[in-house]
Design a protein around this motif. Structure first.
Motif, PDB file in Angstrom:
ATOM      1  N   SER A 177      -5.010  -8.179   0.739  1.00  0.00           N
ATOM      2  CA  SER A 177      -5.176  -8.738   2.122  1.00  0.00           C
ATOM      3  C   SER A 177      -3.908  -8.865   2.793  1.00  0.00           C
ATOM      4  CB  SER A 177      -5.013 -10.681   1.570  1.00  0.00           C
ATOM      5  OG  SER A 177      -4.623 -11.436   2.388  1.00  0.00           O
ATOM      6  N   CYS A 178      -3.538  -9.289   4.009  1.00  0.00           N
ATOM      7  CA  CYS A 178      -2.774  -7.841   4.947  1.00  0.00           C
ATOM      8  C   CYS A 178      -1.346  -9.006   5.095  1.00  0.00           C
ATOM      9  CB  CYS A 178      -3.682  -7.210   6.234  1.00  0.00           C
ATOM     10  SG  CYS A 178      -1.866  -6.622   7.297  1.00  0.00           S
ATOM     11  N   PRO A 179      -0.389  -8.371   4.749  1.00  0.00           N
ATOM     12  CA  PRO A 179       0.831  -9.715   4.746  1.00  0.00           C
ATOM     13  C   PRO A 179       1.180  -9.756   6.149  1.00  0.00           C
ATOM     14  CG  PRO A 179       1.357  -7.760   3.354  1.00  0.00           C
ATOM     15  CD  PRO A 179      -0.101  -7.450   3.787  1.00  0.00           C
ATOM     16  N   MET A 180       1.048  -9.365   7.060  1.00  0.00           N
ATOM     17  CA  MET A 180       1.378  -9.173   8.803  1.00  0.00           C
ATOM     18  C   MET A 180       0.088 -10.280   9.041  1.00  0.00           C
ATOM     19  SD  MET A 180       3.420  -6.872   7.771  1.00  0.00           S
ATOM     20  CE  MET A 180       4.602  -7.503   9.332  1.00  0.00           C
ATOM     21  N   ASN A 181      -0.669 -10.651   8.723  1.00  0.00           N
ATOM     22  CA  ASN A 181      -1.817 -11.635   9.174  1.00  0.00           C
ATOM     23  C   ASN A 181      -1.264 -13.114   9.031  1.00  0.00           C
ATOM     24  OD1 ASN A 181      -3.793 -10.584  11.115  1.00  0.00           O
ATOM     25  ND2 ASN A 181      -4.606  -9.364   8.879  1.00  0.00           N
TER      26      ASN A 181
ATOM     27  N   LEU B 291      -9.605   2.036  11.488  1.00  0.00           N
ATOM     28  CA  LEU B 291     -10.534   2.070  10.562  1.00  0.00           C
ATOM     29  C   LEU B 291     -10.417   0.994   9.583  1.00  0.00           C
ATOM     30  CD1 LEU B 291     -12.825   3.495   8.403  1.00  0.00           C
ATOM     31  CD2 LEU B 291     -10.313   4.422   7.212  1.00  0.00           C
ATOM     32  N   LYS B 292      -8.943   0.725   9.501  1.00  0.00           N
ATOM     33  CA  LYS B 292      -7.724  -0.320   8.592  1.00  0.00           C
ATOM     34  C   LYS B 292      -8.223  -2.004  10.650  1.00  0.00           C
ATOM     35  CE  LYS B 292      -4.205   0.617   6.448  1.00  0.00           C
ATOM     36  NZ  LYS B 292      -2.596   1.024   6.386  1.00  0.00           N
ATOM     37  N   GLY B 293      -7.734  -2.135  10.827  1.00  0.00           N
ATOM     38  CA  GLY B 293      -7.954  -2.555  11.722  1.00  0.00           C
ATOM     39  C   GLY B 293      -9.020  -3.652  11.906  1.00  0.00           C
TER      40      GLY B 293
ATOM     41  N   ASP C 226      -7.661  -6.638   8.717  1.00  0.00           N
ATOM     42  CA  ASP C 226      -6.797  -6.221  10.555  1.00  0.00           C
ATOM     43  C   ASP C 226      -5.082  -6.554  10.667  1.00  0.00           C
ATOM     44  OD1 ASP C 226      -8.668  -8.406  11.987  1.00  0.00           O
ATOM     45  OD2 ASP C 226      -8.205 -10.286  10.929  1.00  0.00           O
ATOM     46  N   CYS C 227      -5.782  -5.144  10.591  1.00  0.00           N
ATOM     47  CA  CYS C 227      -4.381  -3.752   9.862  1.00  0.00           C
ATOM     48  C   CYS C 227      -3.373  -4.402  11.024  1.00  0.00           C
ATOM     49  CB  CYS C 227      -4.500  -2.548   9.925  1.00  0.00           C
ATOM     50  SG  CYS C 227      -2.741  -1.420   9.681  1.00  0.00           S
ATOM     51  N   GLN C 228      -2.490  -4.047  11.079  1.00  0.00           N
ATOM     52  CA  GLN C 228      -0.902  -4.759  12.325  1.00  0.00           C
ATOM     53  C   GLN C 228       0.093  -3.476  12.349  1.00  0.00           C
ATOM     54  OE1 GLN C 228      -1.615  -7.462  14.353  1.00  0.00           O
ATOM     55  NE2 GLN C 228      -3.100  -8.970  12.535  1.00  0.00           N
ATOM     56  N   MET C 229      -0.795  -2.235  11.320  1.00  0.00           N
ATOM     57  CA  MET C 229       0.310  -1.073  11.985  1.00  0.00           C
ATOM     58  C   MET C 229       1.341  -1.441  11.749  1.00  0.00           C
ATOM     59  SD  MET C 229      -1.934   1.208  11.908  1.00  0.00           S
ATOM     60  CE  MET C 229      -1.559   2.762  11.992  1.00  0.00           C
ATOM     61  N   CYS C 230       2.110  -2.632  10.430  1.00  0.00           N
ATOM     62  CA  CYS C 230       3.407  -1.865  10.150  1.00  0.00           C
ATOM     63  C   CYS C 230       4.659  -0.802   9.690  1.00  0.00           C
ATOM     64  CB  CYS C 230       3.409  -3.490   9.574  1.00  0.00           C
ATOM     65  SG  CYS C 230       2.752  -2.422   7.723  1.00  0.00           S
ATOM     66  N   GLY C 231       3.690   0.123   9.469  1.00  0.00           N
ATOM     67  CA  GLY C 231       3.969   1.276   8.982  1.00  0.00           C
ATOM     68  C   GLY C 231       4.456   1.137   7.895  1.00  0.00           C
ATOM     69  N   ASN C 232       3.520   0.348   7.155  1.00  0.00           N
ATOM     70  CA  ASN C 232       4.039   0.130   5.699  1.00  0.00           C
ATOM     71  C   ASN C 232       3.296  -0.215   4.509  1.00  0.00           C
ATOM     72  OD1 ASN C 232       5.705   0.726   2.631  1.00  0.00           O
ATOM     73  ND2 ASN C 232       7.747  -0.505   3.531  1.00  0.00           N
ATOM     74  N   CYS C 233       2.591   0.053   4.921  1.00  0.00           N
ATOM     75  CA  CYS C 233       0.961  -0.949   3.982  1.00  0.00           C
ATOM     76  C   CYS C 233       1.700  -1.328   2.806  1.00  0.00           C
ATOM     77  CB  CYS C 233      -0.007  -0.016   4.066  1.00  0.00           C
ATOM     78  SG  CYS C 233      -1.559  -0.539   3.861  1.00  0.00           S
ATOM     79  N   ALA C 234       0.861  -2.191   2.054  1.00  0.00           N
ATOM     80  CA  ALA C 234       1.233  -3.074   1.290  1.00  0.00           C
ATOM     81  C   ALA C 234      -0.023  -3.727   0.534  1.00  0.00           C
ATOM     82  CB  ALA C 234       2.031  -3.858   1.716  1.00  0.00           C
ATOM     83  N   LEU C 235      -1.212  -3.562   1.414  1.00  0.00           N
ATOM     84  CA  LEU C 235      -2.626  -3.349   0.772  1.00  0.00           C
ATOM     85  C   LEU C 235      -2.839  -3.666  -0.464  1.00  0.00           C
ATOM     86  CD1 LEU C 235      -5.036  -2.369   3.524  1.00  0.00           C
ATOM     87  CD2 LEU C 235      -4.372  -4.779   2.694  1.00  0.00           C
ATOM     88  N   SER C 236      -2.616  -2.448  -1.443  1.00  0.00           N
ATOM     89  CA  SER C 236      -3.465  -2.038  -2.428  1.00  0.00           C
ATOM     90  C   SER C 236      -1.993  -2.659  -3.565  1.00  0.00           C
ATOM     91  CB  SER C 236      -2.869  -0.842  -2.958  1.00  0.00           C
ATOM     92  OG  SER C 236      -1.651  -0.267  -2.958  1.00  0.00           O
TER      93      SER C 236
ATOM     94  N   SER D  61       2.161   5.704  11.510  1.00  0.00           N
ATOM     95  CA  SER D  61       0.496   5.475  10.995  1.00  0.00           C
ATOM     96  C   SER D  61       1.532   5.409   9.092  1.00  0.00           C
ATOM     97  CB  SER D  61       0.200   6.774  10.806  1.00  0.00           C
ATOM     98  OG  SER D  61      -0.078   6.899   9.524  1.00  0.00           O
ATOM     99  N   THR D  62       1.146   4.229   8.326  1.00  0.00           N
ATOM    100  CA  THR D  62       1.292   4.336   6.506  1.00  0.00           C
ATOM    101  C   THR D  62       1.307   5.664   6.212  1.00  0.00           C
ATOM    102  OG1 THR D  62       1.762   2.407   6.640  1.00  0.00           O
ATOM    103  CG2 THR D  62       1.252   3.688   4.378  1.00  0.00           C
ATOM    104  N   TRP D  63       0.283   6.282   6.772  1.00  0.00           N
ATOM    105  CA  TRP D  63      -0.893   7.700   6.127  1.00  0.00           C
ATOM    106  C   TRP D  63      -0.024   8.866   6.199  1.00  0.00           C
ATOM    107  CZ3 TRP D  63      -6.461   7.281   8.306  1.00  0.00           C
ATOM    108  CH2 TRP D  63      -7.208   6.426   7.518  1.00  0.00           C
TER     109      TRP D  63
HETATM  110  S1  SF4 Z   1       0.569  -4.482   4.923  1.00  0.00           S
HETATM  111 FE1  SF4 Z   1       0.938  -2.862   7.399  1.00  0.00          FE
HETATM  112  S2  SF4 Z   1      -0.569  -1.087   7.492  1.00  0.00           S
HETATM  113 FE2  SF4 Z   1      -1.087  -2.462   5.379  1.00  0.00          FE
HETATM  114  S3  SF4 Z   1      -2.545  -3.336   6.411  1.00  0.00           S
HETATM  115 FE3  SF4 Z   1      -1.269  -4.475   7.328  1.00  0.00          FE
HETATM  116  S4  SF4 Z   1      -0.042  -4.041   8.532  1.00  0.00           S
HETATM  117 FE4  SF4 Z   1      -1.757  -2.267   8.204  1.00  0.00          FE
END
Ligand code: SF4
Length: 156
Positions: A74-78, A53-55, A59-69, A138-140
């Protein structure tokens, strides 16, 4: 396609913030229940669901500690430097990334997205560097298990 969707999500960060705030309690509540009944047995499908879903959307990279909100959706892991507080000093005058000149700076986009969000001021909070040991988690699930706190701004 995914890159365009990523930019779409940032342009509509206010909508995604409202959606997140509306569905998040239900997701976390459900996962708490699942965790109680099944333990870690369903971790793989739940993690795959989050990644899918988040991918697609971010473009979620599954960092395990989501910062999107807190980063304007904008996913910082990109960011090629994977910095969690930005932008760095290298962003180009035209707002493009210094490492990937064809990509808009993830952090310029983050500030743009945050400016449209009700809790956008949260982008000013300093984030710790990401812990790579949590990559792929999974952050969730981690929120549901109390391993990490939700990143919801208290500045609303
Ligand atoms: S901050 Fe982490 S969990 Fe959130 S979208 Fe980016 S890679 Fe995924």
């Amino acid at each position: 396609m995914s890159y365009r969707l990523r930019l779409f999500a940032i342009r509509h960060s206010r909508f995604f913030e409202s959606l997140y705030n509306a569905v998040n309690p239900a997701i976390v509540g459900t996962l708490k229940g699942i965790n109680k009944v099944f333990g870690t047995k369903l971790d793989r499908p739940i993690t795959a669901m989050e990644a899918g879903l988040k991918g697609v959307l971010f473009d979620c990279q599954m960092c395990g500690n989501c910062a999107l909100s807190k980063t304007g959706m904008s996913c910082p892991m990109n960011c090629p430097k994977t910095i969690r507080n930005g932008p760095c000093g290298g962003v180009r005058a035209n707002g493009m990334c210094e490492v990937k000149p064809d990509m808009k700076c993830v952090w310029v986009q983050a500030w743009d997205g945050a400016s449209r969000m009700k809790g956008g001021e949260a982008i000013k909070d300093i984030e710790f560097a990401v812990d790579n040991r949590d990559q792929g988690k999974s952050t969730w699930l981690r929120i549901a298990r109390g391993e990490i706190a939700e990143k919801i701004s208290d500045r609303h």
